[in-house]
Scaffold this motif. Structure first.
Motif: not given
Ligand SMILES: [Zn+2]
Ligand SMILES: [Zn+2]
Length: 299
Positions: A169-183
């Motif tokens: 499992d990857s924790v996916v970060h949209f860094e500038n929006a600071n949104i994390v998709h946890m799957g």
């Protein structure tokens, strides 16, 4: 009554079926059929229909999709993204290999420049998909730490903190929006699937949640693959600690129960774990996974 335009503006919500079939606004409002394309911050949003929540970033300068649900859903998503930008899709990320997150990969065949996931996610996908012509696999993988790539005005990163829901499992970060998709690393108030056949580990999962908590901050907006009835697929990092508590209490419940002479089957009849009552529903899968981990693995 609000017209459709006002509603869309007020909620930031766009529904595909209402827009494409001309269903009346009232139908749209009360039946909630079809899919939802929900902008969150910057050019980043989520898409929900059937399967694990999809994350997306779409602008004239870049398009990223995180997870793909199933083929029809991925096509609905692409229809909506085309309304924002007609460029080729730059990047598809799979948080992990499960079919409700990768089943739509095939819809991106020939349409996406790069597909990325953790190397164990790719291996799990290769192992579990019977006919590989029905999917597309990641062409880019990483083994540990952090992988990053700039796309348009956003920087995408994947973090690997160890085994959890699976071993990939990857924790996916949209860094500038600071949104994390946890799957599926966070089931929001819904008993989780713990995929022992793909290297899931509950104790390690609690550590993954700790590391995720300390990597991000109170401004981070979190997105989850699944949530319980009446709970949101969006949240804050406080949810990570609440879910960590559920996992810890589950291990404790099974350990204590078995030590006091109860069977795995009787423990699995519980509809909630003592000390974590928000995760309502059958606990049989959690109990079975905890039992395997505590009493069978490594013996
Ligand atoms: Zn899922
Ligand atoms: Zn999953």
């Amino acid at each position: 009554m609000m017209n459709r335009r006002t509603f869309v503006k007020n909620t930031g919500l766009v529904t595909g079926i209402g827009a494409s079939t001309g269903l009346s606004f009232l139908n749209f409002l009360f039946k909630q059929e079809g899919y939802q394309m929900m902008p969150l911050r910057n050019n980043v949003g989520i898409f929900t229909e059937r399967g694990g929540t999809i994350g997306w970033m779409a602008s004239k300068d870049g398009i990223v999709v995180v997870d793909s649900q199933f083929k029809d859903q991925a096509e609905h998503l692409m229809t909506e993204i085309k309304k924002i930008s007609d460029r080729q899709i730059d990047l598809l990320i799979n948080t992990h290999h499960h079919g409700d997150h990768t089943g739509g990969n095939i819809a991106f065949k020939g349409l996406v420049k790069q597909v990325a996931a953790h190397e164990n996610s790719k291996a799990n996908q290769e192992r579990t998909v019977k006919d590989l012509s029905t999917t597309i696999l990641p062409d880019t993988t990483y083994a540990s730490g952090k992988w990053s790539k700039k796309v348009g005005d956003e920087t995408m990163s994947m973090h690997y903190f160890g085994a959890g829901h699976t071993n990939g499992d990857s924790v996916v970060h949209f860094e500038n929006a600071n949104i994390v998709h946890m799957g599926d690393l966070l089931f929001n108030r819904r008993p989780p699937f713990i995929d022992k056949s793909a290297g899931a580990n509950i104790a390690s999962w609690t550590n993954v949640l700790d590391q995720t908590y300390s990597t991000f901050d109170d401004d981070t907006l979190f997105v989850y693959g699944h949530s319980g009835e009446g709970y949101d697929i969006r949240g804050t990092r406080a949810d990570l600690m609440a879910f960590k508590n559920y996992l810890e209490k589950s291990l404790e419940y099974v350990k204590k129960g078995i030590d006091s002479g109860k069977t795995k089957e009787s423990l699995g009849e519980a509809m909630e774990i003592p000390g974590a009552p928000e995760w309502k529903g059958s606990q049989a899968r959690t109990v079975a996974a905890a039992y395997t981990e505590l009493f069978e693995e490594g013996k």
